[in-house]
Motif scaffolding. Sequence first.
Motif, short mmCIF file in Angstrom:
data_model
loop_
_atom_site.label_atom_id
_atom_site.label_comp_id
_atom_site.label_asym_id
_atom_site.label_seq_id
_atom_site.Cartn_x
_atom_site.Cartn_y
_atom_site.Cartn_z
N ARG A 1 0.96 -1.00 -0.05
CA ARG A 1 -0.09 -0.01 0.04
C ARG A 1 0.94 1.39 -0.07
O ARG A 1 1.87 1.26 0.63
N GLU A 2 0.37 2.58 -0.58
CA GLU A 2 1.02 3.48 -0.49
C GLU A 2 1.14 4.43 0.67
O GLU A 2 1.84 5.19 0.93
N ARG A 3 0.10 4.18 1.57
CA ARG A 3 -0.20 4.54 2.93
C ARG A 3 -0.75 3.82 3.74
O ARG A 3 -1.42 2.84 3.48
N ASP A 4 -0.07 3.78 5.29
CA ASP A 4 -0.78 3.16 6.03
C ASP A 4 -0.96 3.56 7.36
O ASP A 4 -0.11 4.76 7.70
N ARG A 5 -1.75 3.45 8.21
CA ARG A 5 -2.06 3.97 9.32
C ARG A 5 -1.47 3.01 10.51
O ARG A 5 -1.80 2.01 10.46
N LEU A 6 -0.68 3.70 11.41
CA LEU A 6 0.17 2.78 12.43
C LEU A 6 -0.82 2.79 13.60
O LEU A 6 -1.85 3.42 13.72
N SER A 7 -0.43 2.18 14.50
CA SER A 7 -1.22 1.75 15.75
C SER A 7 -1.52 3.07 16.70
O SER A 7 -0.75 3.92 16.64
N ASP A 8 -2.58 3.02 17.64
CA ASP A 8 -2.79 4.15 18.28
C ASP A 8 -1.83 4.36 19.34
O ASP A 8 -1.23 5.20 20.11
N GLY B 1 -1.34 6.59 16.14
CA GLY B 1 -2.37 6.51 14.95
C GLY B 1 -1.82 7.29 13.69
O GLY B 1 -2.55 7.50 12.62
N VAL B 2 -0.46 7.59 13.48
CA VAL B 2 0.08 8.53 12.43
C VAL B 2 -0.36 7.62 11.02
O VAL B 2 -0.09 6.42 10.92
N THR B 3 -0.46 8.37 10.00
CA THR B 3 -0.73 7.69 8.62
C THR B 3 0.90 7.93 8.03
O THR B 3 1.33 9.21 7.97
N VAL B 4 1.50 7.06 7.48
CA VAL B 4 2.75 7.12 7.12
C VAL B 4 2.68 6.39 5.50
O VAL B 4 2.07 5.70 5.07
N THR B 5 3.85 6.68 4.83
CA THR B 5 4.30 5.64 3.57
C THR B 5 5.64 5.08 3.81
O THR B 5 6.69 5.54 4.30
N PRO C 1 15.20 1.24 3.16
CA PRO C 1 13.88 1.31 3.64
C PRO C 1 13.69 2.67 4.21
O PRO C 1 14.53 3.01 5.11
N VAL C 2 12.46 3.26 3.99
CA VAL C 2 12.40 4.69 4.67
C VAL C 2 10.69 4.84 4.77
O VAL C 2 10.06 4.22 4.12
N VAL C 3 10.64 5.28 6.24
CA VAL C 3 9.15 5.77 6.47
C VAL C 3 8.92 7.18 6.56
O VAL C 3 9.50 7.89 7.39
N ALA C 4 8.08 7.53 5.80
CA ALA C 4 7.81 9.16 5.76
C ALA C 4 6.50 9.46 6.48
O ALA C 4 5.41 8.74 6.33
N VAL C 5 6.65 10.59 7.22
CA VAL C 5 5.71 11.14 8.39
C VAL C 5 5.49 12.30 8.03
O VAL C 5 6.68 13.18 7.88
#
Length: 371
Positions: free
Chosen positions: A179-186, A190-194, A201-205
């Motif tokens: 997926r191009e974006r995911d919602r992380l856990s509370d 609960g932020v949405t990241v790519t 590997p990179v996580v963009a916030v």
Amino acid sequence: MREIDATWMRGGTSKCWVFRRDDLRIPDLSVDEVLLRLYGSPDHRQVDGVGGGTSTTSKAVILAPSTDPGVDVEYTFAQVGIEEAKVDWGSNCGNCSAVVASFAIREGWVGTGAAETSVRVLNTNTRQLIVQRVPTPGGRLDEAATEHIPGVPFPGSPVRMGFVDPAGRSTGRLFPTGRERDRLSDAVGGVTVTMVDAGAPVVAVRAVDVGVRGDEDIAALDAVPGLLARLDAVRREAGVRMGLAETPETVARAVPKLALVSDAVSDDAPETDLTVRMLSMGRFHPAVPVTGSVALTLAAGAAGTVVHDLVAPDGSVDGPVLGLRLATPAGCVSTFVEDHDGVPVVGVVRTYRRLASGSVLLPDPPLQPSA
């Protein structure tokens, strides 16, 4: 006491010690043990070693000529822990990659061309092929300091680096979760990241999602109460979702990287597409890792990512971008995207400089500091 040949070099905005692979093969010691003792780790000062006490100056480049007909040089990167007795082999450093071509030419591993020489470099950490081009007028390596890059106060020798087909080198897919974006856990807000895998590997916030603008000075960001701990928790959960580790506790210190992204315009780099502040070993990077810029460039060209939404909020970008202008703490860093026989190549221009050549001394055990 053992002497080990080494060259101290600046690559991009990092400094690293460069070793021939065979020279680090010491009887009865692992390469990890050798590097930790040479660098003076664990110790936040690295006072009894050659480490620089920061994430950008505690790095090793380990090289050998390749027997693969499609590769000239094999390159392994090591991020040497500072306060931890640990060496991280999980990722590449694009800035340190800039030293490889010139070192290989000086060693005689690669013959030179007429005006420019291409060196095919395989990063063994990620199995990433990097084509590096350096000036060799008259068939001789030219190390004249003719190029400036953001984050380095002095000019250096230029090297054009292209990451060949960089998507999915660590996880098998450009977007490891599919997926191009995911919602992380509370638990991490609960932020949405790519989550993207290209170069590294990179996580963009989005910066706004963690309560900051995104264009602040890195010292100010480091000082925001709880921010570094929260971002590390985000990074660790993302690492598990990307398949890089089984638990947040076992996610490596250096990978995945985390990028805070925003559309805020930097006063120092107004003509930019994206503002970025990236974490490196638990602190904010003074510029931007090259591998991180590769990942953000590919993410920018994919609709639905948090990066694409910032670069083209009106949907004006549809399909791969031709490059990205990143506003970093050090100024604007530009990437390029090329197509070679249907294969994408993403890269940047970096500089390098030799700082010293000689040997480093490996003392006899003990390998750990006294209590």
